[in-house]
Motif scaffolding. Structure first.
Motif, PDB file in Angstrom:
ATOM      1  N   MET A   1       0.839  -1.196   0.000  1.00  0.00           N
ATOM      2  CA  MET A   1       0.000   0.000   0.000  1.00  0.00           C
ATOM      3  C   MET A   1       0.879   1.252   0.000  1.00  0.00           C
ATOM      4  N   SER A   2       0.474   2.270  -0.745  1.00  0.00           N
ATOM      5  CA  SER A   2       1.236   3.515  -0.832  1.00  0.00           C
ATOM      6  C   SER A   2       1.249   4.228   0.508  1.00  0.00           C
ATOM      7  N   MET A   3       2.347   4.922   0.773  1.00  0.00           N
ATOM      8  CA  MET A   3       2.467   5.715   1.988  1.00  0.00           C
ATOM      9  C   MET A   3       1.696   7.022   1.869  1.00  0.00           C
ATOM     10  N   ILE A   4       1.871   7.692   0.732  1.00  0.00           N
ATOM     11  CA  ILE A   4       1.222   8.986   0.495  1.00  0.00           C
ATOM     12  C   ILE A   4       0.024   8.738  -0.423  1.00  0.00           C
ATOM     13  N   LEU A   5      -1.168   9.037   0.069  1.00  0.00           N
ATOM     14  CA  LEU A   5      -2.390   8.684  -0.642  1.00  0.00           C
ATOM     15  C   LEU A   5      -2.994   9.852  -1.418  1.00  0.00           C
ATOM     16  N   PHE A   6      -2.880  11.031  -0.885  1.00  0.00           N
ATOM     17  CA  PHE A   6      -3.509  12.196  -1.525  1.00  0.00           C
ATOM     18  C   PHE A   6      -2.717  13.436  -1.153  1.00  0.00           C
ATOM     19  N   ALA A   7      -2.663  14.387  -2.071  1.00  0.00           N
ATOM     20  CA  ALA A   7      -1.961  15.645  -1.791  1.00  0.00           C
ATOM     21  C   ALA A   7      -2.659  16.779  -2.519  1.00  0.00           C
ATOM     22  N   CYS A   8      -2.559  17.966  -1.945  1.00  0.00           N
ATOM     23  CA  CYS A   8      -3.153  19.139  -2.582  1.00  0.00           C
ATOM     24  C   CYS A   8      -2.381  20.390  -2.198  1.00  0.00           C
ATOM     25  N   VAL A   9      -2.550  21.418  -2.999  1.00  0.00           N
ATOM     26  CA  VAL A   9      -1.961  22.733  -2.734  1.00  0.00           C
ATOM     27  C   VAL A   9      -3.110  23.692  -2.476  1.00  0.00           C
ATOM     28  N   VAL A  10      -3.047  24.451  -1.405  1.00  0.00           N
ATOM     29  CA  VAL A  10      -4.126  25.376  -1.048  1.00  0.00           C
ATOM     30  C   VAL A  10      -3.544  26.762  -0.759  1.00  0.00           C
ATOM     31  N   ARG A  11      -4.393  27.757  -0.847  1.00  0.00           N
ATOM     32  CA  ARG A  11      -4.004  29.116  -0.477  1.00  0.00           C
ATOM     33  C   ARG A  11      -4.271  29.308   1.006  1.00  0.00           C
ATOM     34  N   VAL A  12      -3.281  29.807   1.729  1.00  0.00           N
ATOM     35  CA  VAL A  12      -3.348  29.822   3.188  1.00  0.00           C
ATOM     36  C   VAL A  12      -4.436  30.752   3.697  1.00  0.00           C
ATOM     37  N   ARG A  13      -4.571  31.940   3.113  1.00  0.00           N
ATOM     38  CA  ARG A  13      -5.438  32.946   3.704  1.00  0.00           C
ATOM     39  C   ARG A  13      -6.909  32.566   3.711  1.00  0.00           C
ATOM     40  N   ASP A  14      -7.349  31.728   2.758  1.00  0.00           N
ATOM     41  CA  ASP A  14      -8.766  31.364   2.716  1.00  0.00           C
ATOM     42  C   ASP A  14      -9.014  29.880   2.480  1.00  0.00           C
ATOM     43  N   GLY A  15      -7.950  29.075   2.393  1.00  0.00           N
ATOM     44  CA  GLY A  15      -8.121  27.643   2.204  1.00  0.00           C
ATOM     45  C   GLY A  15      -8.567  27.236   0.818  1.00  0.00           C
ATOM     46  N   LEU A  16      -8.466  28.134  -0.166  1.00  0.00           N
ATOM     47  CA  LEU A  16      -8.895  27.806  -1.533  1.00  0.00           C
ATOM     48  C   LEU A  16      -7.987  26.732  -2.121  1.00  0.00           C
ATOM     49  N   PRO A  17      -8.542  25.574  -2.566  1.00  0.00           N
ATOM     50  CA  PRO A  17      -7.696  24.552  -3.199  1.00  0.00           C
ATOM     51  C   PRO A  17      -7.235  25.020  -4.576  1.00  0.00           C
ATOM     52  N   LEU A  18      -5.944  24.926  -4.817  1.00  0.00           N
ATOM     53  CA  LEU A  18      -5.369  25.390  -6.081  1.00  0.00           C
ATOM     54  C   LEU A  18      -5.075  24.239  -7.030  1.00  0.00           C
ATOM     55  N   SER A  19      -4.671  23.096  -6.476  1.00  0.00           N
ATOM     56  CA  SER A  19      -4.365  21.924  -7.287  1.00  0.00           C
ATOM     57  C   SER A  19      -4.382  20.708  -6.378  1.00  0.00           C
ATOM     58  N   ALA A  20      -4.591  19.526  -6.958  1.00  0.00           N
ATOM     59  CA  ALA A  20      -4.667  18.305  -6.147  1.00  0.00           C
ATOM     60  C   ALA A  20      -4.310  17.100  -6.992  1.00  0.00           C
ATOM     61  N   SER A  21      -3.856  16.060  -6.326  1.00  0.00           N
ATOM     62  CA  SER A  21      -3.552  14.817  -7.014  1.00  0.00           C
ATOM     63  C   SER A  21      -4.843  14.056  -7.308  1.00  0.00           C
ATOM     64  N   THR A  22      -4.741  13.091  -8.181  1.00  0.00           N
ATOM     65  CA  THR A  22      -5.903  12.265  -8.504  1.00  0.00           C
ATOM     66  C   THR A  22      -6.231  11.364  -7.312  1.00  0.00           C
ATOM     67  N   ASP A  23      -7.518  11.252  -7.020  1.00  0.00           N
ATOM     68  CA  ASP A  23      -7.974  10.497  -5.855  1.00  0.00           C
ATOM     69  C   ASP A  23      -8.416   9.103  -6.307  1.00  0.00           C
ATOM     70  N   PHE A  24      -7.676   8.075  -5.832  1.00  0.00           N
ATOM     71  CA  PHE A  24      -8.006   6.702  -6.211  1.00  0.00           C
ATOM     72  C   PHE A  24      -8.667   5.925  -5.070  1.00  0.00           C
ATOM     73  N   TYR A  25      -8.908   6.567  -3.952  1.00  0.00           N
ATOM     74  CA  TYR A  25      -9.412   5.863  -2.768  1.00  0.00           C
ATOM     75  C   TYR A  25     -10.823   6.362  -2.453  1.00  0.00           C
ATOM     76  N   HIS A  26     -11.714   5.427  -2.202  1.00  0.00           N
ATOM     77  CA  HIS A  26     -13.115   5.801  -2.003  1.00  0.00           C
ATOM     78  C   HIS A  26     -13.720   5.105  -0.785  1.00  0.00           C
ATOM     79  N   THR A  27     -12.889   4.675   0.137  1.00  0.00           N
ATOM     80  CA  THR A  27     -13.435   4.075   1.354  1.00  0.00           C
ATOM     81  C   THR A  27     -14.050   5.168   2.220  1.00  0.00           C
ATOM     82  N   GLN A  28     -14.949   4.757   3.110  1.00  0.00           N
ATOM     83  CA  GLN A  28     -15.638   5.720   3.957  1.00  0.00           C
ATOM     84  C   GLN A  28     -14.663   6.468   4.862  1.00  0.00           C
ATOM     85  N   ASP A  29     -13.675   5.756   5.414  1.00  0.00           N
ATOM     86  CA  ASP A  29     -12.707   6.388   6.304  1.00  0.00           C
ATOM     87  C   ASP A  29     -11.863   7.411   5.556  1.00  0.00           C
TER      88      ASP A  29
END
Length: 237
Positions: A1-29
C-alpha cells in the motif's frame, strides 16, 4: 500500500484549493479524512508552518510558507520526515511554476489544474523510491523536525476548531432574556385618573370658550389655546 495517498496545494489565507492529485481511494474512512482535510485547510492561517492531524488509519500533514500550503493524507506507517519532505518538494515545484500574483488572483477552486500531474509524479516518486535513495533529504528534514517539532492535532480537533461536529454546525442556543412588566401601583392608577380628568376639563373649557366666542378677538384665541395645549399635553403624557 502507498504511503502517500492524496496531496493538494491550497491558499493559506482562505483555504482555496489550487491543485490536487488524482484520488483513487473511495473508502468511507478515507472520504471522511478528505472532509476533515478541507476543514483544516480553512484554519491553516492559525497554525505554524508545519503540523499533523493524527487519526486511527490516516494522518494529515501540512506545510505552509507565505501564502501557499501543501497538504497530504498519508497512511499511519508513513514516517513524518517522508511526509514533510514530500510536501516541501511539492511546495518548491509549485512556487517555481506560479508567481505570487497569479496565486493571489485565483478566484475559483483548482485554478491550476495543470499542476495536478506534477503532484502525481512527485507522489509516485516518494511512494516507489527506496528509503536509501532519499536518506540524505530525510535526515535533513528529521533534524528540522527535532529542532522545531510540528504542531500535533487530532482529526477530531479539526472539526471542533471549525465549529463542526459530524458534518453539522454546532449551534449554541442561549435563553433569551425574559422581560416582564411590573404591575401598576396604586399611585400610578391615581396619577392616570387625575391626568385623564385634567385633560377632559381642559378640553371642555376650551370648546365651551370657542362656542361662545362668535367674534373671536386676538386675546380670545390665546385663551382657547391656553386650554387646548394642556389638553394635548395631558393626552401625550
Amino acid at each position: 500500500m502507498s504511503m502517500i495517498l492524496f496531496a493538494c496545494v491550497v491558499r493559506v489565507r482562505d483555504g482555496l484549493p489550487l491543485s490536487a492529485s488524482t484520488d483513487f481511494y473511495h473508502t468511507q474512512d478515507f472520504l471522511e479524512c478528505r472532509r476533515r482535510l478541507k476543514t483544516l485547510a480553512l484554519r491553516l492561517a492559525q497554525y505554524p508552518g508545519r503540523g499533523s492531524a493524527e487519526g486511527c488509519d490516516f494522518n494529515i500533514h501540512f506545510s505552509s510558507l507565505r501564502d501557499v500550503a501543501c497538504m497530504a493524507i498519508c497512511s499511519r506507517q508513513c514516517p513524518a520526515a517522508m511526509a514533510f519532505c514530500f510536501l516541501e518538494t511539492v511546495w518548491w515545484e509549485f512556487t517555481a511554476s506560479y508567481d505570487t500574483t497569479c496565486i493571489g488572483l485565483a478566484s475559483r477552486p483548482y485554478a491550476f489544474l495543470e499542476f495536478d500531474s506534477t503532484i502525481q509524479k512527485v507522489k509516485w516518486h516518494f511512494n516507489h523510491v527506496s528509503y536509501v535513495q532519499m536518506e540524505s533529504s530525510l535526515e535533513k528534514i528529521q533534524e528540522e523536525l527535532e529542532f522545531q517539532p510540528p504542531v500535533v492535532l487530532t482529526l477530531e480537533d479539526t472539526d471542533v476548531a471549525n465549529g463542526i461536529m459530524n458534518g453539522h454546525t454546532q449551534i449554541h442556543l442561549e435563553p433569551a432574556p425574559n422581560f416582564r412588566m411590573e404591575p401598576v401601583t396604586a399611585l400610578g392608577v391615581l396619577s392616570l385618573i387625575l391626568n385623564i380628568m385634567c385633560a377632559a376639563l381642559n378640553l371642555i373649557r376650551g370648546i365651551h370658550l370657542a362656542e361662545h366666542s362668535l367674534q373671536v378677538a386676538h386675546e380670545e384665541i390665546g385663551n382657547i389655546l391656553a386650554f387646548l395645549i394642556p389638553f394635548v399635553a395631558c393626552i401625550f403624557q
